[in-house]
Design an enzyme around this catalytic site. Structure first.
Site, PDB file in Angstrom:
ATOM      1  N   ASN A   9       1.034  -0.937   0.061  1.00  0.00           N
ATOM      2  CA  ASN A   9      -0.059   0.036  -0.233  1.00  0.00           C
ATOM      3  C   ASN A   9       0.917   1.142   0.025  1.00  0.00           C
ATOM      4  O   ASN A   9       1.447   1.660   1.041  1.00  0.00           O
ATOM      5  CB  ASN A   9      -0.984  -0.110   1.145  1.00  0.00           C
ATOM      6  CG  ASN A   9      -1.855   0.956   1.517  1.00  0.00           C
ATOM      7  OD1 ASN A   9      -1.909   2.101   0.446  1.00  0.00           O
ATOM      8  ND2 ASN A   9      -2.226   1.407   2.553  1.00  0.00           N
ATOM      9  N   TRP A  10       1.039   1.846  -1.089  1.00  0.00           N
ATOM     10  CA  TRP A  10       2.031   2.818  -1.212  1.00  0.00           C
ATOM     11  C   TRP A  10       1.343   4.166  -0.787  1.00  0.00           C
ATOM     12  O   TRP A  10       2.044   5.344  -0.625  1.00  0.00           O
ATOM     13  CB  TRP A  10       2.539   3.365  -2.883  1.00  0.00           C
ATOM     14  CG  TRP A  10       3.047   2.017  -3.388  1.00  0.00           C
ATOM     15  CD1 TRP A  10       3.674   1.021  -2.760  1.00  0.00           C
ATOM     16  CD2 TRP A  10       3.570   2.125  -4.577  1.00  0.00           C
ATOM     17  NE1 TRP A  10       4.450   0.276  -3.546  1.00  0.00           N
ATOM     18  CE2 TRP A  10       4.262   0.919  -5.253  1.00  0.00           C
ATOM     19  CE3 TRP A  10       3.325   2.843  -5.868  1.00  0.00           C
ATOM     20  CZ2 TRP A  10       4.947   0.413  -6.263  1.00  0.00           C
ATOM     21  CZ3 TRP A  10       3.782   2.501  -7.158  1.00  0.00           C
ATOM     22  CH2 TRP A  10       4.572   1.348  -7.385  1.00  0.00           C
ATOM     23  N   LYS A  11       0.135   4.339  -0.314  1.00  0.00           N
ATOM     24  CA  LYS A  11      -0.508   5.444   0.240  1.00  0.00           C
ATOM     25  C   LYS A  11      -0.194   6.658  -0.840  1.00  0.00           C
ATOM     26  O   LYS A  11      -0.170   6.310  -1.969  1.00  0.00           O
ATOM     27  CB  LYS A  11       0.108   5.705   1.524  1.00  0.00           C
ATOM     28  CG  LYS A  11      -0.236   4.472   2.468  1.00  0.00           C
ATOM     29  CD  LYS A  11       0.073   4.801   3.814  1.00  0.00           C
ATOM     30  CE  LYS A  11      -0.288   3.441   4.689  1.00  0.00           C
ATOM     31  NZ  LYS A  11      -0.136   3.465   6.162  1.00  0.00           N
ATOM     32  N   HIS A  96      -9.781   1.463   4.701  1.00  0.00           N
ATOM     33  CA  HIS A  96      -8.365   1.716   5.414  1.00  0.00           C
ATOM     34  C   HIS A  96      -8.656   2.650   6.715  1.00  0.00           C
ATOM     35  O   HIS A  96      -9.210   3.548   6.567  1.00  0.00           O
ATOM     36  CB  HIS A  96      -7.243   2.113   4.314  1.00  0.00           C
ATOM     37  CG  HIS A  96      -6.108   2.278   5.102  1.00  0.00           C
ATOM     38  ND1 HIS A  96      -5.584   3.221   5.862  1.00  0.00           N
ATOM     39  CD2 HIS A  96      -4.796   1.218   4.924  1.00  0.00           C
ATOM     40  CE1 HIS A  96      -4.319   2.901   6.293  1.00  0.00           C
ATOM     41  NE2 HIS A  96      -3.919   1.655   5.712  1.00  0.00           N
ATOM     42  N   GLU A  98      -6.915   5.220   7.566  1.00  0.00           N
ATOM     43  CA  GLU A  98      -6.548   6.587   7.186  1.00  0.00           C
ATOM     44  C   GLU A  98      -7.848   6.908   6.347  1.00  0.00           C
ATOM     45  O   GLU A  98      -7.978   8.324   7.004  1.00  0.00           O
ATOM     46  CB  GLU A  98      -5.404   6.796   6.512  1.00  0.00           C
ATOM     47  CG  GLU A  98      -3.963   6.387   7.408  1.00  0.00           C
ATOM     48  CD  GLU A  98      -3.109   5.710   6.534  1.00  0.00           C
ATOM     49  OE1 GLU A  98      -2.767   5.692   5.229  1.00  0.00           O
ATOM     50  OE2 GLU A  98      -1.939   5.199   7.205  1.00  0.00           O
ATOM     51  N   GLU A 168      -5.923  -4.549  10.667  1.00  0.00           N
ATOM     52  CA  GLU A 168      -4.697  -3.679  10.831  1.00  0.00           C
ATOM     53  C   GLU A 168      -4.932  -2.783  12.064  1.00  0.00           C
ATOM     54  O   GLU A 168      -5.667  -1.857  11.972  1.00  0.00           O
ATOM     55  CB  GLU A 168      -4.691  -2.599   9.688  1.00  0.00           C
ATOM     56  CG  GLU A 168      -4.539  -3.122   8.332  1.00  0.00           C
ATOM     57  CD  GLU A 168      -3.900  -2.507   7.278  1.00  0.00           C
ATOM     58  OE1 GLU A 168      -2.688  -2.396   6.859  1.00  0.00           O
ATOM     59  OE2 GLU A 168      -4.301  -1.397   7.122  1.00  0.00           O
ATOM     60  N   GLY A 174       2.282   2.157  10.795  1.00  0.00           N
ATOM     61  CA  GLY A 174       3.147   3.530  10.581  1.00  0.00           C
ATOM     62  C   GLY A 174       4.012   3.942  11.772  1.00  0.00           C
ATOM     63  O   GLY A 174       4.551   4.941  11.847  1.00  0.00           O
ATOM     64  N   SER A 214       3.086  -1.992  10.577  1.00  0.00           N
ATOM     65  CA  SER A 214       4.666  -2.081  10.499  1.00  0.00           C
ATOM     66  C   SER A 214       5.220  -3.532  10.181  1.00  0.00           C
ATOM     67  O   SER A 214       6.047  -3.994  11.113  1.00  0.00           O
ATOM     68  CB  SER A 214       5.050  -1.639  12.243  1.00  0.00           C
ATOM     69  OG  SER A 214       4.626  -0.328  12.215  1.00  0.00           O
ATOM     70  N   GLY A 235       2.490  -1.110   4.486  1.00  0.00           N
ATOM     71  CA  GLY A 235       2.651   0.408   4.084  1.00  0.00           C
ATOM     72  C   GLY A 235       4.129   0.765   3.821  1.00  0.00           C
ATOM     73  O   GLY A 235       4.652   0.416   2.808  1.00  0.00           O
ATOM     74  N   GLY A 236       4.741   1.389   4.748  1.00  0.00           N
ATOM     75  CA  GLY A 236       6.080   2.115   4.710  1.00  0.00           C
ATOM     76  C   GLY A 236       7.022   1.064   3.951  1.00  0.00           C
ATOM     77  O   GLY A 236       7.948   1.588   3.321  1.00  0.00           O
TER      78      GLY A 236
HETATM   79  P1  PGA Z   1       2.472   0.416   7.612  1.00  0.00           P
HETATM   80  O1  PGA Z   1       1.084   0.484   7.191  1.00  0.00           O
HETATM   81  O2  PGA Z   1       3.153  -0.880   7.118  1.00  0.00           O
HETATM   82  O3  PGA Z   1       3.364   1.665   7.336  1.00  0.00           O
HETATM   83  O4  PGA Z   1       2.437   0.420   9.174  1.00  0.00           O
HETATM   84  C1  PGA Z   1       0.202  -0.376   6.840  1.00  0.00           C
HETATM   85  C2  PGA Z   1      -1.102   0.205   6.365  1.00  0.00           C
HETATM   86  O5  PGA Z   1      -1.522   1.090   6.634  1.00  0.00           O
HETATM   87  O6  PGA Z   1      -1.540  -0.516   5.324  1.00  0.00           O
END
Ligand code: PGA
Length: 253
Positions: A9-11, A96, A98, A168, A174, A214, A235-236
């Site tokens: 997930n590149w966001k 998600h 966010e 999640e 994050g 994470s 994500g990251g």
């Molecule tokens: P993260 O994000 O791996 O940076 O914690 C995961 C996500 O939001 O899907």
């Protein structure tokens, strides 16, 4: 058969040249996938086409990071499920944390997005997970069950079979804080039991449940080794090719 999935997930990150380079680096570094293993990349809308071109013929599938809750019309800035289907995007992230936090998406709105995505043949990756305070109160099971019940339990069995769930915990996204392997396994098992209560054991057994929060190259294999964890939504670490390919390597064989 339950799928094992590494999903990026590149966001809202990367420029087009960076996105193209990252895709190429992931393709050149990723291991040969075994039967039942899949790689999905949720990329920003403007890069769907370019990334699709690069991954053509490779065992990697595209996902959008969001979809509109309405079919079509005067919704400036939105992207519809029909649009995504028309450009051959097979997966879409829905719910998600966010989106829930910054764009006030609630369980009922997400139920509409799920319906619309399925109606256009897209496969939803439905995200759920509790905030820190709920975890401290030890009511995370009820919290996640409510998210799932309100957004998914109106679906028919046939529709539910097409849904992927990503657990999640918000406190782990994050933050560098990962749920322990026990915490992840416990919730994933709980979700499977909850889904079995509504749709039966067979469907629940075949449901793919990803862990997110994470995940990195160094911890992926341990988390994915848990019996009810079928891969991760990342994500990251998905923005670093070597990390993401190590994560793919951590999928259950
Ligand atoms: P993260 O994000 O791996 O940076 O914690 C995961 C996500 O939001 O899907």
């Amino acid at each position: 058969m339950r799928k094992q999935i590494a999903a990026a997930n590149w966001k809202m990150n990367l420029t087009l040249p960076e996105a193209e380079q990252l895709t190429k680096d992931i393709l050149s570094g990723m291991p040969l996938l075994q039967d039942g293993q899949h790689v999905i990349m949720a990329v920003p809308f403007p890069y769907l086409h370019a990334v699709q071109h690069i991954i053509a013929g490779k065992p990697v599938s595209l996902a959008a990071q969001n979809v509109a809750s309405e079919e079509k019309g005067a919704y400036t800035g939105e992207t519809s499920a029909a649009m995504l289907a028309s450009v051959n995007v097979p997966f879409v992230l829905i719910g998600h944390s966010e989106r829930r936090q910054f764009f006030h998406e609630d369980n009922l709105l997400l139920a509409r997005k799920i319906d619309i995505a399925l109606g256009h043949g897209l496969q939803p990756v439905f995200c759920c997970g509790e905030p820190q305070q709920i975890r401290e109160e030890n009511t995370q099971n009820q919290y996640v069950e409510q998210q799932i019940a309100e957004s998914l339990f109106h679906l028919s069995k046939e529709q539910m079979q097409r849904v992927i769930i990503a657990y999640e915990p918000i406190w782990a996204i994050g933050t560098g804080l990962t749920a322990s392997t026990e915490q992840a396994q416990e919730m994933h098992k709980q979700i499977r039991i909850f889904v079995a209560g509504k749709y039966g054991e067979e469907l629940a057994d075949n449901l793919t449940i990803l862990y997110g929060g994470s995940v990195k190259g160094a911890n992926a294999a341990d988390i994915f080794a848990q019996p009810d964890v079928d891969g991760g939504l990342v994500g990251g670490a998905s923005l670093v090719a070597s990390e993401f390919t190590q994560i793919i390597n951590g999928l259950k064989k």
